[in-house]
Write a protein that holds these residues in place. Structure first.
Motif, PDB file in Angstrom:
ATOM      1  N   THR A  28     -12.149 -29.993  -9.859  1.00 38.17           N
ATOM      2  CA  THR A  28     -11.494 -30.182  -8.567  1.00 38.17           C
ATOM      3  C   THR A  28     -11.025 -31.622  -8.403  1.00 38.17           C
ATOM      4  N   ALA A  86     -15.407 -20.880   0.612  1.00 39.34           N
ATOM      5  CA  ALA A  86     -14.142 -20.251   0.228  1.00 39.34           C
ATOM      6  C   ALA A  86     -13.357 -21.146  -0.726  1.00 39.34           C
ATOM      7  N   GLU A  87     -13.338 -22.441  -0.436  1.00 35.57           N
ATOM      8  CA  GLU A  87     -12.626 -23.381  -1.299  1.00 35.57           C
ATOM      9  C   GLU A  87     -13.293 -23.471  -2.668  1.00 35.57           C
ATOM     10  N   ARG A 103     -12.342 -20.349  -4.709  1.00 34.93           N
ATOM     11  CA  ARG A 103     -10.963 -20.423  -5.214  1.00 34.93           C
ATOM     12  C   ARG A 103     -10.875 -21.376  -6.403  1.00 34.93           C
ATOM     13  N   ALA A 158     -12.419 -19.889  -9.565  1.00 36.85           N
ATOM     14  CA  ALA A 158     -11.569 -18.861 -10.162  1.00 36.85           C
ATOM     15  C   ALA A 158     -10.475 -19.497 -11.015  1.00 36.85           C
ATOM     16  N   GLU A 159      -9.965 -20.649 -10.585  1.00 32.96           N
ATOM     17  CA  GLU A 159      -8.928 -21.346 -11.345  1.00 32.96           C
ATOM     18  C   GLU A 159      -9.510 -22.040 -12.582  1.00 32.96           C
ATOM     19  N   GLU A 212     -19.865 -15.676  -9.174  1.00 36.37           N
ATOM     20  CA  GLU A 212     -19.667 -15.910  -7.741  1.00 36.37           C
ATOM     21  C   GLU A 212     -20.978 -15.933  -6.971  1.00 36.37           C
TER      22      GLU A 212
END
Length: 209
Positions: free
Chosen positions: A134, A142-143, A146, A149-150, A174
């Motif tokens: 990141t 939630a962030e 996401r 997942a990337e 998750e």
């Protein structure tokens, strides 16, 4: 050569610094929480002062109390060890403003490299290969989901500030990721006074240089 050093840490870290100072003939000052008043580092130092109750946020991270002790004891330098305030740019700047030598990087360097996301951006800009992760500390679940997942599982959830292996969790899916940021954040807040984790790709078979 320094005349007197305040060691702003505890435990084995403080003991090693105090031992080195003794070998060099430098006077030492230890700090301790109410829970650590009989700890080995307290007895090793030439002087020792209590800086607050047991929680680190009220003692070993208490900048005002530590600076007050530094002035009272008449030290000319502060050694932060590692963890706690070692990567705190504000503390390094306060030491400088009080005419104390901060034994470590200057506040400018800490500001640039102490936050892992900022350090990653600077290295990438300089053309240094970096592990996928990141760009900023994740703000909520939630962030984090996401971003993971990337990046791709497993991911390393790591405190945005600090070091020494504190505030680190590995999430393989998750379900584990939903728990990891909160746990890492609590540990980071206790150790460094900051929350907000980064996410990065886990490298298998990696060894630190």
């Amino acid at each position: 050569m320094f005349r007197k050093i305040l060691v702003a840490n505890r435990g084995e870290i403080a003991v090693r610094i105090l031992r080195a100072c003794r070998e060099l003939g430098i006077a030492t000052v230890a700090i301790y929480s109410e829970a650590d008043r009989d700890a080995p580092h307290v007895h090793m130092a030439d002087e020792a002062y209590c800086v607050g109750p047991a929680p680190a946020g009220q003692s070993y991270l208490n900048v005002a109390a530590i600076i007050e002790v530094a002035g009272k004891a008449g030290v000319d330098a502060v050694h932060p060890g590692y963890g706690f305030l070692a990567e705190n740019a504000h503390f390094a700047a306060v030491c400088r403003s009080w005419g104390l030598t901060f034994i470590g990087p200057g506040p400018e360097a800490i500001e640039q490299m102490g936050l892992k996301s900022l350090a990653r951006r600077r290295m990438a800009a300089a053309g240094v290969p970096v592990i996928p992760g990141t760009e900023e500390a994740v703000r909520d679940e939630a962030e984090a989901l996401r971003a993971a997942a990337e990046i791709g599982y497993p991911v390393l959830v790591k405190a945005a500030a600090g070091g020494g292996g504190r505030g680190i969790r590995v999430a393989h899916d998750e379900a584990e990721l939903r728990e990891a940021p909160a746990a890492a954040g609590r540990e980071a807040a206790a150790a460094f006074g900051r929350r907000g984790p980064d996410l990065g790709k886990v490298l298998g078979e990696a060894r630190p240089a």
